[in-house]
Design an enzyme around this catalytic site. Structure first.
Site, short mmCIF file in Angstrom:
data_model
loop_
_atom_site.label_atom_id
_atom_site.label_comp_id
_atom_site.label_asym_id
_atom_site.label_seq_id
_atom_site.Cartn_x
_atom_site.Cartn_y
_atom_site.Cartn_z
N ARG A 112 0.86 -1.17 0.00
CA ARG A 112 0.00 0.00 0.00
C ARG A 112 0.90 1.23 0.00
NH1 ARG A 112 -5.07 -0.59 -1.37
NH2 ARG A 112 -5.79 1.06 0.02
N GLU B 238 -4.29 12.31 4.11
CA GLU B 238 -3.67 11.07 3.65
C GLU B 238 -4.71 10.18 2.97
OE1 GLU B 238 -1.39 8.86 6.45
OE2 GLU B 238 -0.23 10.61 7.13
N TYR C 153 6.53 -4.80 8.07
CA TYR C 153 6.28 -3.49 8.68
C TYR C 153 7.11 -3.40 9.95
CZ TYR C 153 4.18 0.53 10.82
OH TYR C 153 4.00 1.76 11.39
N ASP D 267 8.55 -0.73 13.06
CA ASP D 267 8.67 0.57 13.73
C ASP D 267 10.13 1.01 13.71
OD1 ASP D 267 5.97 0.96 14.33
OD2 ASP D 267 6.11 -0.18 16.19
#
Length: 381
Positions: A247, A298, A346, A348
């Site tokens: 995405r 966004e 993903y 952090d």
């Protein structure tokens, strides 16, 4: 040794710094015209606001070593992320907490009462939640799920919540007190001078040579003793097996005077609002004062070939394709894949830095003992 880092984001900067301090010669290349990757920050010329160019990044961790590491290169000021959401014509606090529950249902419940109340709303027929939707219905019941999670998730991921894994929702807390801070980590903050300044200091070492506006050709890998690649895993192989799904985000930037929305992040849970959230960047540096303000709307969508990839999708089809690329990577000599894009996960920021530190140390150990450095210090699967 002669080391190449592909990508001047957190992974490349941390690994490069550690290896340069150990005496190796480090070259860092990045296709963009700045260091910092998607953490890039810059001052807006008109308002003076520190803008998170690729969307906001808020640092939070329980890792004391990582916290000390980032503070070595930039002073971090205290910052607690507090998210609001607009849904069904009202504004609420997220994560769902006691205030959210009482406001949404028009009640004045105490913590124990709220816990009992929410448990009564939960769908107890779901004993082993597999999807995001199952997890939400078992977690908070249908009313809170449809108000705060369903529409936002459909916009963010471009698919029905029942098609997403339950693990996505498991990261979101439910609180039965009035704590509205988004993260529970003991170290939270923002770099006073921005992330780009911090990463530039990491790369400021006589053993590091940085080249921006420079795309790397994997065919040149043989010119180096080791390559650490933080770009897209499938991109290294020319997407020969197909593209891994991501995405991406489109940002609609606008400016105003004064305070536009009164908070840093305002989510929009209603499905008929096309954007997922509005971020107001002056609020990410509350110790500063500015007359003007810079905001981003966004919009999330599927990434095309020319887009910046943000969130790996990692559903069934993508995971199968990832396995094939991992096999290719592990059969390739001289390169280690790192970071969010290199491992298709993903991550952090604190986890990215932790893994970069661990990767650099593993490489130094391998070099000292004559062992082979693997393609992944942290295997993606």
């Amino acid at each position: 040794m002669n080391i190449l880092l592909v990508g001047a984001g957190l992974s490349g900067a941390v690994i490069g710094r550690e290896l340069a301090e150990a005496g190796h010669r480090v070259t860092v290349v990045d296709a963009r015209g700045h260091v910092g990757g998607n953490c890039h920050t810059e001052r807006d010329g008109d308002t003076g606001v520190m803008v998170h160019v690729y969307g906001p990044h808020i640092f939070h961790t329980d890792d004391a070593e990582v916290w000390g590491y980032v503070n070595r290169f930039e002073q971090f000021r205290p910052y607690a992320n507090r998210v609001k959401t607009t849904a069904r014509g009202a504004v609420y606090s997220l994560p769902v907490n006691l205030h959210t529950i009482n406001q949404f249902f028009g009640k004045t419940l105490h913590p124990a009462e709220a816990r009992t109340f929410i448990e009564a709303l939960a769908d107890h027929s779901i004993t082993d939640p597999q999807s995001f939707e199952d997890q939400a219905l078992r977690f908070v019941g249908r009313d809170l799920y449809e108000a705060f999670f369903k529409g936002y998730t459909e916009k963010q991921w471009g698919c029905a919540p029942r098609d997403l894994p339950a693990s996505i929702l498991k990261r979101l807390p439910l609180r039965f007190n009035y704590d509205d801070t988004y993260f529970a980590h003991r170290f939270q903050g923002m770099p006073e001078g921005g992330y780009t300044a911090m990463i530039a200091r990491m790369l400021d070492h006589p053993g590091i040579d940085v080249h921006l506006h420079s795309r790397f050709d994997p065919d040149r890998a043989g010119a180096y003793d080791r390559v650490f690649h933080s770009g897209a895993l499938d991109g290294w192989f020319g997407f020969r097996l197909g593209r891994l799904g991501y995405r991406t985000l489109d940002f609609e930037r606008f400016t105003d005077t004064g305070d536009y929305q009164g908070c840093a992040v305002m989510n929009y849970g209603d499905p008929d609002v096309p954007w997922t959230r509005i971020t107001e960047h002056k609020h990410f540096a509350p110790w500063e004062a500015h007359e003007g303000t810079v905001c981003y709307r966004e919009y999330s969508r599927a990434a095309d070939a020319d887009d910046s990839p943000y969130y790996p999708i990692r559903l069934v089809a993508e995971t199968a394709l990832l396995a094939d690329y991992v096999a290719l990577a592990e059969a390739t000599e001289g390169v280690t894949f790192v970071g969010r894009l290199g491992t298709y996960r993903y991550l952090d920021m604190d986890v990215t830095i932790r893994e970069a530190l661990d990767t650099a140390r593993q490489f130094l150990d391998c070099a000292a003992t004559g062992q082979a450095m693997p393609a992944f210090a942290r295997r993606p699967l």
